[in-house]
Design an enzyme around this catalytic site. Sequence first.
Site, PDB file in Angstrom:
ATOM      1  N   SER A 198     -57.166  90.724  38.788  1.00 17.83           N
ATOM      2  CA  SER A 198     -57.562  90.294  40.126  1.00 17.83           C
ATOM      3  C   SER A 198     -58.989  89.749  40.120  1.00 17.83           C
ATOM      4  O   SER A 198     -59.811  90.183  39.302  1.00 17.83           O
ATOM      5  CB  SER A 198     -57.477  91.520  41.044  1.00 17.83           C
ATOM      6  N   PRO A 199     -59.308  88.805  41.013  1.00 18.60           N
ATOM      7  CA  PRO A 199     -60.669  88.270  41.046  1.00 18.60           C
ATOM      8  C   PRO A 199     -61.703  89.354  41.325  1.00 18.60           C
ATOM      9  O   PRO A 199     -61.494  90.186  42.220  1.00 18.60           O
ATOM     10  CB  PRO A 199     -60.641  87.255  42.196  1.00 18.60           C
ATOM     11  N   GLN A 254     -60.383  81.223  41.667  1.00 15.88           N
ATOM     12  CA  GLN A 254     -60.348  81.518  43.107  1.00 15.88           C
ATOM     13  C   GLN A 254     -61.506  80.772  43.759  1.00 15.88           C
ATOM     14  O   GLN A 254     -62.671  81.058  43.481  1.00 15.88           O
ATOM     15  CB  GLN A 254     -60.487  83.022  43.361  1.00 15.88           C
ATOM     16  N   ARG A 271     -59.950  96.986  39.380  1.00  9.99           N
ATOM     17  CA  ARG A 271     -60.803  97.982  38.726  1.00  9.99           C
ATOM     18  C   ARG A 271     -60.184  98.513  37.439  1.00  9.99           C
ATOM     19  O   ARG A 271     -60.901  98.848  36.486  1.00  9.99           O
ATOM     20  CB  ARG A 271     -61.133  99.114  39.698  1.00  9.99           C
ATOM     21  N   CYS A 312     -66.000  89.603  41.635  1.00  8.96           N
ATOM     22  CA  CYS A 312     -67.351  89.057  41.553  1.00  8.96           C
ATOM     23  C   CYS A 312     -68.179  89.893  40.600  1.00  8.96           C
ATOM     24  O   CYS A 312     -68.159  91.124  40.677  1.00  8.96           O
ATOM     25  CB  CYS A 312     -68.018  89.112  42.922  1.00  8.96           C
ATOM     26  N   ARG A 349     -55.231  83.867  49.041  1.00  7.61           N
ATOM     27  CA  ARG A 349     -55.429  85.304  49.312  1.00  7.61           C
ATOM     28  C   ARG A 349     -55.636  85.488  50.806  1.00  7.61           C
ATOM     29  O   ARG A 349     -56.437  84.785  51.425  1.00  7.61           O
ATOM     30  CB  ARG A 349     -56.616  85.864  48.530  1.00  7.61           C
ATOM     31  N   TYR A 388     -64.602  86.045  54.777  1.00  7.21           N
ATOM     32  CA  TYR A 388     -65.403  84.889  54.347  1.00  7.21           C
ATOM     33  C   TYR A 388     -65.107  83.691  55.263  1.00  7.21           C
ATOM     34  O   TYR A 388     -64.429  83.830  56.278  1.00  7.21           O
ATOM     35  CB  TYR A 388     -65.128  84.600  52.864  1.00  7.21           C
TER      36      TYR A 388
END
Length: 752
Positions: free
Chosen positions: A414-415, A492, A715, A417, A621, A573
């Site tokens: 998963s993306p 992404q 994670r 940051c 997403r 966002y």
Amino acid sequence: MDEQFRVICVGGGPGGLFASLLLKKAFPRWDIKVFERNRADDTFGFGVVFSDETLGNLKEADPESFVLICEQFAHWDEIDVFHKGKQIRTGGHGFSGLERKRLLQILQGRCAEVGVDLHFEVEMNEDGLSEADLVLICDGVNSGLRAEGAEHFKPSLDWRPNRFVWMGSTMSFDAFTFYFKENEHGLWRVHAYQYVEGKSTFIVETTEEAWKRAGLENATEDENIAYCEALFEEELEGHPLLKNRSLWRQFPTVTNERWHWGNRVLMGDAAHTAHFSIGSGTKLAMEDGIDLRDALLEAESIEEGLALYQEKRKPVVESLQRAAQVSLEWFEDTERHFHRAEPEEFTFSLLTRSLRITHENLRLRDPDYITGMDKWFYERAVAEKDRKEGEVPPPLFTPFTVRDLTLDNRVVMSPMCMYSAKDGVPDDFHLVHLGSRASGGAGLIFTEMTNVSAEGRISPGCTGIYNDEQEAAWARIVTYVHQHSSSRIAIQLGHAGPKGSTKRLWEGMDEPLESGNWPLLAASAVPYSPINQTPKAMDMADMDRVTEEYVDAARRAVRAGFDMVEVHMAHGYLLASFVSPLTNQRTDEFGGSLDNRMRFPLRVFTAVRDVLPQGMPMSVRVSATDWAEGGNDGDDAVAIARMLQEAGCDLVDVSTGQTVKEQNPKYGRLYQTPFSDRIRNEVGIATLTVGGVMSYSDVNSILMAGRADLCMIARGHLYDPYWTRHAAVALGYSPDWPEQYKSLDRFNFRFD
Ligand SMILES: Cc1cc2nc3c(=O)[nH]c(=O)nc-3n(C[C@H](O)[C@H](O)[C@H](O)COP(=O)(O)OP(=O)(O)OC[C@H]3O[C@@H](n4cnc5c(N)ncnc54)[C@H](O)[C@@H]3O)c2cc1C
Ligand SMILES: Cc1cc2nc3c(=O)[nH]c(=O)nc-3n(C[C@H](O)[C@H](O)[C@H](O)COP(=O)(O)O)c2cc1C
């Protein structure tokens, strides 16, 4: 506690009787009286079910009643599911059915033997309790004493919408049987099981709408029997249905904030209920007695014992209630699966509905069933010409194709940051970070949210793809992934909007920079939190410019060699700020209705789609719920996914929340998967699920039950870059090491 305490138990159901029996055995000097308003052999309902595990607990608590129960019960291992004319049988489940009346007789007999004083046909009320040192409130789901003490117990009754009627039958089912049958009124579910030779429980359940359409709102018991006999004539093979207060009911999920008050304690259905689809009400009621006895044995006073009982027992019960909740919701939403799914997927979804039973658990219970299901899944997903000979992988390792992209397996990183770029340029850190995850075997890896402009970054450390230097740096990483792994890589694309210009995660999440802040954009001038900047509400020129930035970023992503592009419309966002009514307060054509709020995000989507090659897939997403009052919820998510599907979206990446600061999310294992399940099965679009996907078995279960097409691990990949290869080893499947690491295969080297 050696005193001669006086105990009054209100209610002689399985909960009250078993608790009284155990307390009398543990404290022989106590004077224990049970008051039951019915006669000794009156009983509502037919049979009860115990799992093998429950029987083990009862055996330890009272071997004598266990022996008597075992003499009486009907034991079976199989579950049969009938769906659209197909019967699917699975084994190894280990259940026992017992006549409720027999269970009560056994417990009454044992109580009498050990010296519990039983009183029938006595309706107990407050007046009779004044002399008691301890009051066991075991008066069932509609508990009068709970209502009397409501201000202390703080009960909550959640009346579920489905209707059910509890009947019996002379039909002998040789497995726990689920029928699903549709007629002109709707879809009817049956839960049926034998509890003694020639006698079965037959529960019919349906939606409120179907029940009303069938005209059963005011039906008598005889009319109910007649309707159900006609509907299930074929299944019942001429056997009648039997009545015993067989009226339509709604199931209440009962919870109480406190289980004790003074010398009173709530037990069994008075304290908690668990939907009959997991067959645990009687088990829970009886196991309460075991824990109460243990708590009182440990404590030095009644009050201390009751507090200890609540402390130990409540979390255990609440955990089971959570499983029961998911299970009852599956039966409320069965229509979703019934129409779309094939019998195989439908059955697997049913068996794993509580999310507690996994692919791996079922493999242990019935290896042949899982071998057959793995084959079914593989053959459905992979065309015959592309199948590997003799090899049937588990769902996790079944390839997935969308447009021209084929992924080796269904695990997706998963993306995430990393806040480690300088001027938006990914560097050696990103090469190693993403490269090692690709070496680790995930079918697809995502870049972190990569921004379409410098102002669109969350923090100064975020990556971008808005200049040549960044494009070249991404091309280097993509080339590495393609040359040194079989993973594919997606980017992404995002714009932080109102959540931009903040510190790196570890310096203060969502906190504005100390200095050097840049101006923000959003749907409306609504700051993310009181400490964040107020963004500028975008005008048409801003929208045109940002759309062009997305298009430019998408073109760069294609040139850099990415295999797939995702547009980020979640987590508050920029695009998400348009989607949610909590952040979009516009009064023009970009605000108001969901159609209007989606106008700008869809415009961006379409502009990006238009510059991607036809064969390249695109995902979005979404936040499937805002977890906040007045925000988007699951219904909106379905509508959003439909709009995306119409616009040409291939995959919906189903996340949740982070739209507003004051959210109230329900985190836990697989906490977002029910939203993915709903979108996939109601809209008919492929989904990625993410959030608390903890194990290889979770992945296999999600995929096989049709809850998602791909599983994202975030994670988990920070913890273990080799998550997928380790999954292969754990599942006994070839991990397919890269050439350089093949020594591991050759020597059959195992690290345990
Ligand atoms: C359709 C359906 C199917 C079910 N199937 C199963 C199953 O397969 N397996 C399973 O384990 N469980 C099943 N259950 C749940 C199960 O019936 C209950 O969870 C279980 O009976 C709870 O036991 P209890 O002793 O707490 O309450 P109850 O069994 O309800 O007993 C409460 C007793 O208190 C008495 N009472 C009430 N008020 C007073 C008063 N003021 N004075 C004196 N007496 C009073 C009542 O008459 C009653 O006998 C099912 C429930 C339903 C609705
Ligand atoms: C450090 C970190 C950074 C994240 N960054 C992003 C991101 O850039 N884009 C995004 O959509 N989600 C991001 N997320 C959310 C994850 O993709 C994922 O949805 C979430 O962590 C739940 O999955 P998990 O339970 O497997 O960790 C991030 C999560 C973490 C832990």
